[in-house]
Design a protein around this motif. Structure first.
Motif, PDB file in Angstrom:
ATOM      1  N   UNK A 105      -8.982  14.956  -0.168  1.00  0.00           N
ATOM      2  CA  UNK A 105      -8.679  13.527  -0.273  1.00  0.00           C
ATOM      3  C   UNK A 105      -9.821  12.850  -1.023  1.00  0.00           C
ATOM      4  N   UNK A 106      -9.472  12.038  -2.016  1.00  0.00           N
ATOM      5  CA  UNK A 106     -10.459  11.268  -2.770  1.00  0.00           C
ATOM      6  C   UNK A 106     -10.328   9.796  -2.396  1.00  0.00           C
ATOM      7  N   UNK A 107     -11.461   9.148  -2.162  1.00  0.00           N
ATOM      8  CA  UNK A 107     -11.451   7.751  -1.721  1.00  0.00           C
ATOM      9  C   UNK A 107     -12.274   6.895  -2.676  1.00  0.00           C
ATOM     10  N   UNK A 108     -11.675   5.796  -3.110  1.00  0.00           N
ATOM     11  CA  UNK A 108     -12.359   4.835  -3.978  1.00  0.00           C
ATOM     12  C   UNK A 108     -12.390   3.477  -3.296  1.00  0.00           C
ATOM     13  N   UNK A 109     -13.517   2.795  -3.405  1.00  0.00           N
ATOM     14  CA  UNK A 109     -13.641   1.437  -2.885  1.00  0.00           C
ATOM     15  C   UNK A 109     -13.769   0.467  -4.053  1.00  0.00           C
ATOM     16  N   UNK A 110     -13.024  -0.635  -3.953  1.00  0.00           N
ATOM     17  CA  UNK A 110     -13.091  -1.684  -4.965  1.00  0.00           C
ATOM     18  C   UNK A 110     -13.471  -2.996  -4.291  1.00  0.00           C
ATOM     19  N   UNK A 120      -5.093  17.251  -3.029  1.00  0.00           N
ATOM     20  CA  UNK A 120      -4.651  18.614  -2.726  1.00  0.00           C
ATOM     21  C   UNK A 120      -4.144  18.673  -1.292  1.00  0.00           C
ATOM     22  N   UNK A 121      -2.931  19.181  -1.108  1.00  0.00           N
ATOM     23  CA  UNK A 121      -2.363  19.333   0.229  1.00  0.00           C
ATOM     24  C   UNK A 121      -2.907  20.606   0.881  1.00  0.00           C
ATOM     25  N   UNK A 122      -3.177  20.564   2.192  1.00  0.00           N
ATOM     26  CA  UNK A 122      -3.663  21.771   2.867  1.00  0.00           C
ATOM     27  C   UNK A 122      -2.521  22.743   3.140  1.00  0.00           C
ATOM     28  N   UNK A 123      -2.878  23.974   3.395  1.00  0.00           N
ATOM     29  CA  UNK A 123      -1.893  24.992   3.762  1.00  0.00           C
ATOM     30  C   UNK A 123      -2.120  25.394   5.217  1.00  0.00           C
TER      31      UNK A 123
END
Length: 236
Positions: A105-110, A120-123
């Protein structure tokens, strides 16, 4: 007008946008549960998310350990800037996580918003599960009354045990002295006797057989755990 991206300085900066995203997608969420940064449950399936400001091997090791507990495991990091080297490194990290069945998971703050991207989904992996640890995580999750912790933040954790101790303290503030049985009748948890005898935080004092009172000023507890105190004071 373009949104101004805000630099993420600490792991805890990632938690609030991630929590909001999870809640909006139907998850129940708790932070700092039995050493897991974030635990989210939906349809009786447990997802564990480990937070790091940037990708590193420690994050990978943590996620691999969490695969022994949760069905799905994600690594969550701050989204990289449009730097060619950082983007290249992200692709390498993504390839490694994919090979291990770990999501990303990528997180951006604005300035006025945030963006959470499931890169990417986990398996579901065949790692040998730690049933005892999983049971402990679920028990801790279910026994908490509210969300008082921030994922990735250093400091004292408001565990279910600490919540129970604060609940007992609030009852004793009202009753002055009481036995475990009396406190349980007033709504205290079933393990009240154990909490009073162990006195892990040094808040209680035994004054007679099966009789207890409080041993510190409420202002000290309120200073650190004000939201929890306010909740239980409203309940008693």
């Amino acid at each position: 007008m373009a949104l101004r991206k805000i630099k993420i300085f600490k792991e805890e900066d990632l938690y609030d946008p991630l929590r909001k995203w999870l809640v909006n997608n139907g998850y129940e969420v708790q932070a700092e549960v039995q050493s897991c940064d974030v635990v989210a449950i939906k349809d009786d399936e447990m997802t564990i998310i480990e937070l790091k400001k940037s990708f590193n091997l420690q994050l990978v090791y943590q996620c691999m350990e969490r695969q022994k507990i949760g069905k799905y495991v994600y690594a969550a990091v701050a989204a990289p800037t449009k730097n060619k080297i950082k983007i290249k490194n992200l692709k390498k990290a993504e390839a490694l996580l994919r090979s291990l069945g770990i999501g990303l998971i990528l997180i951006s703050l604005y300035s006025t918003s945030s963006l959470v991207e499931v890169r990417l989904q986990p398996a579901v992996v065949s790692t040998r599960k730690n049933a005892k640890k999983k049971k402990q995580v679920i028990k801790e999750f279910e026994n908490r009354t509210g969300e008082y912790n921030v994922g990735g933040k250093q400091g004292k954790i408001v565990s279910a045990y600490r919540e129970s101790a604060i609940h007992i303290y609030c009852l004793l503030q009202k009753e002055i002295e009481a036995s475990p049985a009396q406190l349980i009748k007033l709504g205290a948890p079933a393990n009240t006797g154990t909490i009073l005898r162990m006195n892990h935080y040094g808040w209680f004092h035994k004054i007679a057989r099966a009789k207890y009172t409080f041993d510190v000023d409420m202002s000290e507890i309120r200073k650190e755990f004000g939201a929890v105190v306010n909740f239980f004071e409203s309940e008693v």
